[in-house]
Design a protein around this motif. Structure first.
Motif, mmCIF file in Angstrom:
data_model
loop_
_atom_site.group_PDB
_atom_site.id
_atom_site.type_symbol
_atom_site.label_atom_id
_atom_site.label_comp_id
_atom_site.label_asym_id
_atom_site.label_seq_id
_atom_site.Cartn_x
_atom_site.Cartn_y
_atom_site.Cartn_z
ATOM 1 N N GLN A 92 44.001 41.506 37.649
ATOM 2 C CA GLN A 92 44.280 40.390 38.213
ATOM 3 C C GLN A 92 43.135 39.964 39.792
ATOM 4 O OE1 GLN A 92 47.734 41.984 39.961
ATOM 5 N NE2 GLN A 92 48.797 41.529 38.831
ATOM 6 N N GLY A 93 43.228 38.646 39.726
ATOM 7 C CA GLY A 93 41.792 38.065 40.634
ATOM 8 C C GLY A 93 40.468 38.428 40.586
ATOM 9 N N TYR A 94 39.661 38.688 41.765
ATOM 10 C CA TYR A 94 38.303 38.368 41.419
ATOM 11 C C TYR A 94 38.107 39.408 40.803
ATOM 12 C CZ TYR A 94 34.198 38.343 44.044
ATOM 13 O OH TYR A 94 32.157 38.252 44.497
ATOM 14 N N ILE A 95 36.325 39.543 40.110
ATOM 15 C CA ILE A 95 36.064 40.501 39.430
ATOM 16 C C ILE A 95 35.409 41.059 40.098
ATOM 17 C CG2 ILE A 95 34.438 40.583 37.396
ATOM 18 C CD1 ILE A 95 36.064 38.345 35.845
ATOM 19 N N VAL A 96 34.841 42.296 40.694
ATOM 20 C CA VAL A 96 34.219 41.940 41.987
ATOM 21 C C VAL A 96 32.911 43.222 40.769
ATOM 22 C CG1 VAL A 96 33.491 44.472 43.154
ATOM 23 C CG2 VAL A 96 35.744 43.730 43.248
ATOM 24 N N ASP A 97 31.728 42.832 41.168
ATOM 25 C CA ASP A 97 30.207 43.212 40.968
ATOM 26 C C ASP A 97 29.688 43.616 42.765
ATOM 27 O OD1 ASP A 97 27.700 43.721 40.454
ATOM 28 O OD2 ASP A 97 27.017 41.606 40.137
ATOM 29 N N VAL A 137 39.614 39.375 46.447
ATOM 30 C CA VAL A 137 41.413 40.263 45.823
ATOM 31 C C VAL A 137 40.787 40.893 45.221
ATOM 32 C CG1 VAL A 137 43.619 40.986 45.684
ATOM 33 C CG2 VAL A 137 43.057 39.636 48.420
ATOM 34 N N SER A 138 41.310 42.085 44.247
ATOM 35 C CA SER A 138 40.777 42.370 43.032
ATOM 36 C C SER A 138 41.637 43.931 42.983
ATOM 37 C CB SER A 138 38.948 43.003 42.780
ATOM 38 O OG SER A 138 38.990 43.276 41.330
ATOM 39 N N GLN A 173 42.910 48.963 43.561
ATOM 40 C CA GLN A 173 42.689 47.832 44.145
ATOM 41 C C GLN A 173 41.357 47.608 45.353
ATOM 42 O OE1 GLN A 173 46.651 46.145 45.249
ATOM 43 N NE2 GLN A 173 46.186 45.874 47.325
ATOM 44 N N MET A 174 41.002 46.674 45.333
ATOM 45 C CA MET A 174 40.112 46.311 46.472
ATOM 46 C C MET A 174 40.010 44.560 46.973
ATOM 47 S SD MET A 174 36.714 44.235 47.126
ATOM 48 C CE MET A 174 36.274 43.598 46.042
#
Length: 160
Positions: free
Chosen positions: A31-36, A74-75, A91-92
């Protein structure tokens, strides 16, 4: 003929067993932002501004409710078994704060350590005071409203 029927029963049992076992495997979700990590670690206070953050990370997941100068990315990774509610695995939350000129003032990251599980207290809301039964609630005011001498029955504001 019997061996063919037996083979069909075994095959049907294997298919049914496979379907049952596959229903127990966890379903993973995002869910949310895809973290790089390379891009999120590149954002630095005093170096980047609003345009460079948006160019690197894209639009934020949401902005601050009371301050438009705070952006949140939010990820969340979740896992769900069968019909249970999904539970968070990772979660981040990255908060980017901008100053009045639009430059990055601070970058904060948090994870699962701030997640709280809230369990409601059944079907009733706990209240302070005495507990009254259904019939006390229904018939409790009979004879008390407007009765002389009853506390709170007077409309005179000077009387206690």
């Amino acid at each position: 003929m019997r061996s063919q029927l037996k083979m069909q029963l075994v095959l049907t049992g294997l298919v049914a067993g496979g379907l049952l076992v596959s229903g127990c495997s966890p379903v993973r979700g995002h869910q949310g932002y895809i973290v790089d990590p390379v891009l999120t670690n590149a954002i630095q206070a005093g170096v980047d501004n609003r345009q460079s953050v948006e160019a690197s990370l894209g639009r934020p997941t949401f902005t601050g409710q009371f301050d438009e100068n705070v952006w949140y990315y939010v990820s969340r990774e979740t896992k769900q078994l069968a019909f249970n509610s999904p539970s968070a695995r990772d979660q981040m939350v990255m908060r980017v704060t901008f100053d009045a000129a639009g430059n990055v003032a601070a970058v904060d990251r948090t994870g699962l350590e701030l997640v709280a599980n809230i369990n409601p207290n059944g079907d009733a809301t706990p209240t302070l005071g005495r507990e009254r039964s259904f019939f006390e609630e229904l018939f409790g005011n009979i004879g008390a409203v407007g009765a002389p001498g009853a506390q709170g029955a007077s409309n005179d504001p000077t009387r206690p």
